[in-house]
Design a protein around this motif. Structure first.
Motif, PDB file in Angstrom:
ATOM      1  N   SER A  16       0.748  -1.202  -0.049  1.00 24.85           N
ATOM      2  CA  SER A  16      -0.038  -0.125   0.174  1.00 24.85           C
ATOM      3  C   SER A  16       0.899   1.264  -0.019  1.00 24.85           C
ATOM      4  O   SER A  16       1.795   1.324   0.921  1.00 24.85           O
ATOM      5  N   THR A  18       0.164   4.432   0.372  1.00 21.40           N
ATOM      6  CA  THR A  18      -0.320   5.270   1.742  1.00 21.40           C
ATOM      7  C   THR A  18       0.570   4.785   2.845  1.00 21.40           C
ATOM      8  O   THR A  18       1.039   5.800   3.649  1.00 21.40           O
ATOM      9  N   ALA A  40      -0.428   9.908   5.494  1.00 22.10           N
ATOM     10  CA  ALA A  40      -1.688   8.789   5.426  1.00 22.10           C
ATOM     11  C   ALA A  40      -2.769   9.454   6.138  1.00 22.10           C
ATOM     12  O   ALA A  40      -2.540  10.608   6.537  1.00 22.10           O
ATOM     13  N   GLY A  41      -3.982   9.045   5.756  1.00 21.56           N
ATOM     14  CA  GLY A  41      -5.253   9.527   6.063  1.00 21.56           C
ATOM     15  C   GLY A  41      -5.547   9.166   7.336  1.00 21.56           C
ATOM     16  O   GLY A  41      -6.452   8.242   7.630  1.00 21.56           O
ATOM     17  N   VAL A 129      -5.837   3.455  -3.108  1.00 23.41           N
ATOM     18  CA  VAL A 129      -4.877   2.643  -3.521  1.00 23.41           C
ATOM     19  C   VAL A 129      -5.207   1.102  -3.281  1.00 23.41           C
ATOM     20  O   VAL A 129      -4.760   0.215  -4.237  1.00 23.41           O
ATOM     21  N   ASN A 178     -11.399   9.218  -1.403  1.00 22.65           N
ATOM     22  CA  ASN A 178     -10.262   9.327  -1.220  1.00 22.65           C
ATOM     23  C   ASN A 178      -9.308   8.665  -2.565  1.00 22.65           C
ATOM     24  O   ASN A 178      -9.759   7.783  -3.115  1.00 22.65           O
ATOM     25  N   TYR A 209     -15.828   8.059   4.775  1.00 20.10           N
ATOM     26  CA  TYR A 209     -15.940   9.543   5.024  1.00 20.10           C
ATOM     27  C   TYR A 209     -16.987  10.324   5.064  1.00 20.10           C
ATOM     28  O   TYR A 209     -17.059  11.369   4.907  1.00 20.10           O
ATOM     29  N   LYS A 241     -12.208   7.098  10.707  1.00 22.53           N
ATOM     30  CA  LYS A 241     -12.028   8.457  10.370  1.00 22.53           C
ATOM     31  C   LYS A 241     -12.751   9.406  11.304  1.00 22.53           C
ATOM     32  O   LYS A 241     -12.065  10.439  11.819  1.00 22.53           O
ATOM     33  N   TYR A 330      -8.466  15.312   2.573  1.00 20.27           N
ATOM     34  CA  TYR A 330      -7.370  15.327   1.476  1.00 20.27           C
ATOM     35  C   TYR A 330      -7.642  16.385   0.550  1.00 20.27           C
ATOM     36  O   TYR A 330      -8.715  16.763   0.131  1.00 20.27           O
ATOM     37  N   ARG A 385      -1.072  13.796  -3.085  1.00 23.11           N
ATOM     38  CA  ARG A 385      -2.396  13.825  -2.241  1.00 23.11           C
ATOM     39  C   ARG A 385      -1.698  14.327  -0.889  1.00 23.11           C
ATOM     40  O   ARG A 385      -0.680  13.993  -0.531  1.00 23.11           O
TER      41      ARG A 385
HETATM   42  N1  GLU Z   1      -7.035   4.807   4.029  1.00 26.32           N
HETATM   43  C1  GLU Z   1      -5.815   5.820   4.460  1.00 26.32           C
HETATM   44  C2  GLU Z   1      -5.138   6.406   3.323  1.00 26.32           C
HETATM   45  O1  GLU Z   1      -5.544   6.290   2.514  1.00 26.32           O
HETATM   46  C3  GLU Z   1      -5.019   4.932   5.625  1.00 26.32           C
HETATM   47  C4  GLU Z   1      -3.915   4.024   5.012  1.00 26.32           C
HETATM   48  C5  GLU Z   1      -4.512   3.176   4.360  1.00 26.32           C
HETATM   49  O2  GLU Z   1      -5.083   2.044   4.844  1.00 26.32           O
HETATM   50  O3  GLU Z   1      -4.524   3.337   2.860  1.00 26.32           O
HETATM   51  O4  GLU Z   1      -4.266   7.168   3.548  1.00 26.32           O
END
Ligand code: GLU
Length: 412
Positions: A16, A18, A40-41, A129, A178, A209, A241, A330, A385
């Motif tokens: 991943s 992110t 990271a989100g 992602v 996202n 979200y 979130k 974001y 992002r």
């Molecule tokens: N969903 C969040 C992000 O896109 C947390 C990390 C992940 O799981 O992708 O940053």
């Protein structure tokens, strides 16, 4: 004999991006490098104290030390039903909901339950992602419909139509989105649900979200439209979130019993259930008493201020364009104009010219110590992002560095 992995399966998946950028940023911070982490989100707020207290009170109980039903505790099932009725406007029976190990857990189980080899899954890019990798891990093929900033990251119905084929088995929706933050109007969601009416195409609506929306944007749930939509839509969401509970790992899925039964079977064989004590915390959060409501409102107010700040800072950088996000936390910076290599490198170019968004994100981290995520990871090349789930001070310092970096590089 050499020891080998399952290479076919592992070739379907990559780490991943992110999580990788966040891990790089955290490692640098640990090593003493003052990185501004906008990758990271992940809310920078702690989980509200009232939710933590509910879990603390439960941690000594035998029930928190035991397996729960794969669907979740009775208390959490009831809290999910209340939440879905109150916020999605859909009444689900107790056998139409399940608590999962994070929202990612719900998506993983759902893709495995719904699609396989020969099936196509429509994704709208830029997309999170993980979607495409989960589709490939399930053996199916992602079919991508592109959206762009100029059209508010909404697809044209012609492009959606062109992506459909007799092999289409599933469409994944994610509003607010996202990585772009784009929220789709009800009319857009209705048009998509209308197009798949009466077909054998499932819909996953990822609404993680849903509570983080700004201005006069109204979040709506496709499952609430009518019986056909309710019968083909799997809602996925969770507590991560809005309640700052990323590490508790509790997701929510709701939909027709046929699908939820399949998720139950898969979860029972894979992870048994979400962590018992985390389910207590999630149930407390989802019931949304006045204390939780106040905490969510406070965090949303902070994100609203930060959103304005990052939009102002981004727009002050020459050649950077950005969509005003309707939701999430974001901003998706369109830096195409600052990546001349996407057109043609100047003769003898190189030097300080930025080749693409992957190089850009890596150089920003390594040279300017600001962590973002490359747009390419989301099928949004030429973009970056930025997560504004970070303090105003971190955001300001981060944007000081991004602006200085761009000022020092060859302009388009
Ligand atoms: N969903 C969040 C992000 O896109 C947390 C990390 C992940 O799981 O992708 O940053």
């Amino acid at each position: 004999m050499p020891l080998r992995l399952n290479e076919v399966r592992m070739s379907a998946v990559k780490p991943s991006a992110t999580l990788a950028m966040a891990a790089k940023a955290k490692a640098l911070i640990k090593a003493g490098v003052p990185v501004m982490n906008l990758s990271a989100g992940e809310p920078d707020f702690p989980t509200p104290a009232c939710i933590v207290e509910a879990a603390r009170a439960a941690i000594g109980l035998r029930s928190s030390h035991a397996y729960t039903n794969p669907r979740g505790t009775d208390e959490l099932i009831a809290a999910m039903q209340q939440k879905l009725s109150r916020e999605q406007g859909v009444d689900y029976k107790d056998n139409e909901v399940i608590a999962t190990v994070g929202t990612k857990g719900a998506l993983m189980l759902a893709l495995d339950a719904l699609v396989g080899p020969g099936d196509e899954v429509v994704l709208f890019a830029p997309y999170w992602v993980t979607y495409a990798d989960l589709v490939r891990l399930a053996g199916a093929r992602p079919v991508v419909v592109s959206t762009d900033r100029e059209r508010g990251y909404q697809p044209s119905m012609q492009e959606f139509e062109a992506a459909l084929s007799p092999s289409t088995k599933l469409v994944v929706l994610n509003s607010p989105n996202n990585p772009t933050g784009a929220g789709w109007p009800e009319s857009m969601l209705r048009a998509i649900l209308e197009r798949v009416r009466g077909t054998g195409i499932w819909v996953i609506s990822d609404e993680i979200y849903e509570k983080l929306v700004y201005g006069d944007f109204k979040h709506v749930s496709p499952a609430s439209f009518d019986d056909d939509a309710r019968g083909r839509t799997l809602f996925v969401g969770g507590v991560a979130k809005a309640y700052a509970m990323t590490g508790w790992r509790v997701g929510v899925a709701a939909g027709p019993k046929l699908v939820i039964d399949a998720l139950m079977t898969l979860q029972g064989q894979r992870t048994t259930c979400a962590t018992a004590v985390a389910q207590v915390a999630a149930a407390y959060a989802l019931r949304e008493g006045p204390d939780v409501q106040a905490a969510v409102a406070e965090m949303r107010a902070a994100y609203t201020k930060r959103r304005a700040l990052v939009l102002e800072r981004a727009r002050a950088i020459p050649g950077v364009k950005v969509h005003d996000p309707e939701g999430a936390f974001y901003v998706f910076l369109d830096v195409n104009e600052r990546i001349p290599a996407r057109r043609a490198l100047p003769a003898g170019g190189g030097g300080s010219v930025i080749a693409d968004d992957v190089v850009l994100a890596n150089r920003l981290l390594e040279e300017s110590n600001v962590a973002t995520v490359m747009g390419s990871a989301f099928q949004g090349p030429g973009c970056l992002r930025v997560s504004y789930a970070a303090s105003e001070d971190t955001l300001n310092q981060g944007f000081d560095r991004i602006a200085a970096f761009f000022a020092s590089t060859t302009s388009a």
